[in-house]
Structure formats: structure tokens, C-alpha cells
Design a protein around this motif. Structure first.
Motif, PDB file in Angstrom:
ATOM      1  N   LYS A 157       0.832  -1.207   0.000  1.00 14.22           N
ATOM      2  CA  LYS A 157       0.000   0.000   0.000  1.00 14.22           C
ATOM      3  C   LYS A 157       0.865   1.254   0.000  1.00 14.22           C
TER       4      LYS A 157
ATOM      5  N   LEU B  43      -5.335   6.423   6.857  1.00 15.41           N
ATOM      6  CA  LEU B  43      -6.017   5.133   7.004  1.00 15.41           C
ATOM      7  C   LEU B  43      -5.950   4.615   8.433  1.00 15.41           C
TER       8      LEU B  43
ATOM      9  N   MET C 275     -10.039   6.637   9.938  1.00 15.11           N
ATOM     10  CA  MET C 275     -11.130   5.812   9.418  1.00 15.11           C
ATOM     11  C   MET C 275     -12.349   5.805  10.338  1.00 15.11           C
TER      12      MET C 275
ATOM     13  N   LYS D 136     -14.697   8.237   8.938  1.00 12.32           N
ATOM     14  CA  LYS D 136     -14.844   8.072   7.489  1.00 12.32           C
ATOM     15  C   LYS D 136     -16.201   8.540   6.981  1.00 12.32           C
TER      16      LYS D 136
ATOM     17  N   HIS E 275     -12.719   6.682   0.621  1.00 11.75           N
ATOM     18  CA  HIS E 275     -13.979   6.199   0.038  1.00 11.75           C
ATOM     19  C   HIS E 275     -13.820   5.491  -1.302  1.00 11.75           C
ATOM     20  N   PHE E 276     -12.757   5.786  -2.033  1.00 10.22           N
ATOM     21  CA  PHE E 276     -12.643   5.223  -3.377  1.00 10.22           C
ATOM     22  C   PHE E 276     -11.310   4.508  -3.637  1.00 10.22           C
TER      23      PHE E 276
ATOM     24  N   ASP F  69      -8.656   3.546  -1.548  1.00 13.05           N
ATOM     25  CA  ASP F  69      -8.228   2.433  -0.699  1.00 13.05           C
ATOM     26  C   ASP F  69      -9.052   1.168  -0.923  1.00 13.05           C
ATOM     27  N   PRO F  70     -10.381   1.249  -1.078  1.00 13.72           N
ATOM     28  CA  PRO F  70     -11.126   0.018  -1.397  1.00 13.72           C
ATOM     29  C   PRO F  70     -10.638  -0.639  -2.684  1.00 13.72           C
ATOM     30  N   ALA F  71     -10.304   0.180  -3.695  1.00 10.26           N
ATOM     31  CA  ALA F  71      -9.801  -0.378  -4.954  1.00 10.26           C
ATOM     32  C   ALA F  71      -8.438  -1.034  -4.751  1.00 10.26           C
TER      33      ALA F  71
ATOM     34  N   ASP G 148      -7.344  -2.302  -1.943  1.00 11.93           N
ATOM     35  CA  ASP G 148      -7.600  -3.544  -1.184  1.00 11.93           C
ATOM     36  C   ASP G 148      -8.001  -4.678  -2.118  1.00 11.93           C
ATOM     37  N   ARG G 149      -8.844  -4.366  -3.092  1.00  9.86           N
ATOM     38  CA  ARG G 149      -9.265  -5.390  -4.049  1.00  9.86           C
ATOM     39  C   ARG G 149      -8.085  -5.849  -4.901  1.00  9.86           C
TER      40      ARG G 149
END
Length: 238
Positions: free
Chosen positions: A8, A53, A57, A60, A124-125, A127-129, A131-132
Motif C-alpha cells: 500500500k 487510514l 477511518m 470516514k 472512500h474510493f 483504498d477500497p480499490a 484492497d481489491r
């Protein structure tokens, strides 16, 4: 967990470098390879993202709180980084003194607002991507990839720090001979700057030496003359 953090950190450092490079290249109408390190990473963005992060969070879902706290956390990091780099390298790597609402030229309101917006986008956008993306990698690959990236980062940091320290030493050397040697000798010393030092001068056009700024500007002028000479030679070749 550690491997994921390293991945990351690297991804966010790269994205930060990309944003910096595009922003500065558009502003100067030429390609500017930004960053203190030689690789395409700006570690301050990696550290800033991880701080957001880790500590923000919990807020958030409160966009105003996330935005405000993101401004404070990242601006504090930028201020401390600027202060520490000044002390270590005796140079000011960026200066926002000409911008409104700045603090000692190290941070300014415009950048802080942008950092706050980036904190919201990150949580919102982005970090989730990320993570995936990391979650889709084979489990056995994570520690190997993290290990290689960590070694490259450490090596790059060592080389870049040495180049910056040598630049300060070269400026000190130029200062020492200014009154003792004729102009031709000084130009000979100017020619000894390394490619890494030249890259730093290009990447940080607002870099100012706290002790030897006059000598630093001489290096910049020599670099500009060399660039102009190359252009003339290319035109003659045509």
C-alpha cells in the motif's frame, strides 16, 4: 499484514509521484520528473495515506470531519518533512512563501485543501480499490513482492540521500574557491555535478540552499546554458 502495508505504501507513493509529476509538468509546460528519490515514488504521499487510514477511518462517514482532519494530518506531515529536510541537507526543497495563507513557506492553504480532498477520495474510493487489487494477488506472492519493493526503496533512499549530501558538499566547495580561483576553474568544478544532482535540481525548481544559494544558482545557470547549447547544436545538425 506487514507485506500489505508495504504494498500500500508503494502504491500510494507512486500515485503521489504521478500526481506531482502531472501537476508540475502541466504548470511548467514540460516534463518534470518529480520526487526526491530516483524511482517513481514520493514517500511523503505513502506515509500520508497510511496516517489517514490508520487514524481517520473512525470518522470516514463524516465527510467534513474526514476532510478537516485529513488537512491537519497531511499538512503536519508536510511541515515536519520540510523542516527535517532543511536541517539535514541545509536546503529548502519547496517554498510556498509567495502563496497566501502559508506557514513559514512549508505549507499553504491551497495544498492543505487539496490534501483534505485527497483524504476523502482515499478513504472512500482509492483504498477500497487498492484492497481489491492486493486481495486478488496470490498469498505466496505478497511477501516476495513486498520484500523486493522494500529493498529497492531502501537502496534508492540511500543513493538519493548521498546525492543530496554531495550536492551540499559541492556547493560548499564552490563557495570555498569563489575568491581563490578564476572563473574558468569554477566552471570546471560546476561540471563535476552528478546526474543524480542534476535530476534533483530539475525536480525541485524552487530548491534553495540555506548556506550556499548563490553557488546553487550558478549551477542552475550552468545547467540552462548547457541545455541551450544542446538545442543550438541540434538545430545546426538539421
Amino acid at each position: 499484514m506487514i507485506a500489505e502495508l508495504i504494498l500500500k505504501f508503494t502504491i500510494y507513493s507512486f500515485l503521489g509521484w504521478l500526481c506531482e509529476t502531472v501537476y508540475c509538468s502541466v504548470g511548467q509546460r514540460r516534463f518534470v520528473y518529480r520526487g526526491f528519490l530516483n524511482g517513481p515514488v514520493c514517500p511523503i504521499y505513502g506515509f500520508g495515506a497510511l496516517l489517514v487510514l490508520f487514524f481517520l477511518m473512525d470518522v470516514k462517514d463524516n465527510l467534513l470531519a474526514l476532510f478537516t482532519a485529513g488537512m491537519v494530518v497531511t499538512s503536519t506531515l508536510e511541515y515536519l518533512t520540510s523542516f527535517l529536510m532543511e536541517k539535514l541537507f541545509h536546503a529548502k526543497w519547496w517554498d510556498y512563501s509567495n502563496r497566501p495563507f502559508n506557514l513559514h513557506g512549508r505549507v499553504c492553504l491551497l495544498n492543505s485543501v487539496l490534501f483534505g480532498l485527497m483524504a476523502v477520495l482515499l478513504a472512500h474510493f482509492v483504498d477500497p480499490a487498492v484492497d481489491r487489487l492486493i486481495g486478488g494477488l496470490p498469498a505466496w506472492l505478497l511477501p516476495w513482492a513486498a520484500g523486493v519493493l522494500l529493498v529497492l526503496f531502501v537502496l534508492d533512499t540511500v543513493v538519493s540521500v548521498c546525492a543530496a549530501l554531495h550536492l551540499d558538499a559541492r556547493l560548499r566547495e564552490l563557495q570555498a574557491v569563489t575568491e581563490a580561483f578564476m572563473e574558468g576553474k569554477r566552471k570546471e568544478l560546476q561540471g563535476k555535478r552528478s546526474a543524480l544532482q542534476t535530476r534533483l535540481l530539475k525536480a525541485y525548481p524552487n530548491l534553495h540552499s540555506l548556506k550556499y544559494d548563490e553557488r546553487l544558482q550558478e549551477l542552475r545557470q550552468a545547467l540552462r546554458r548547457k541545455k541551450e547549447e544542446r538545442k543550438k547544436n541540434r538545430k545546426k545538425g538539421k
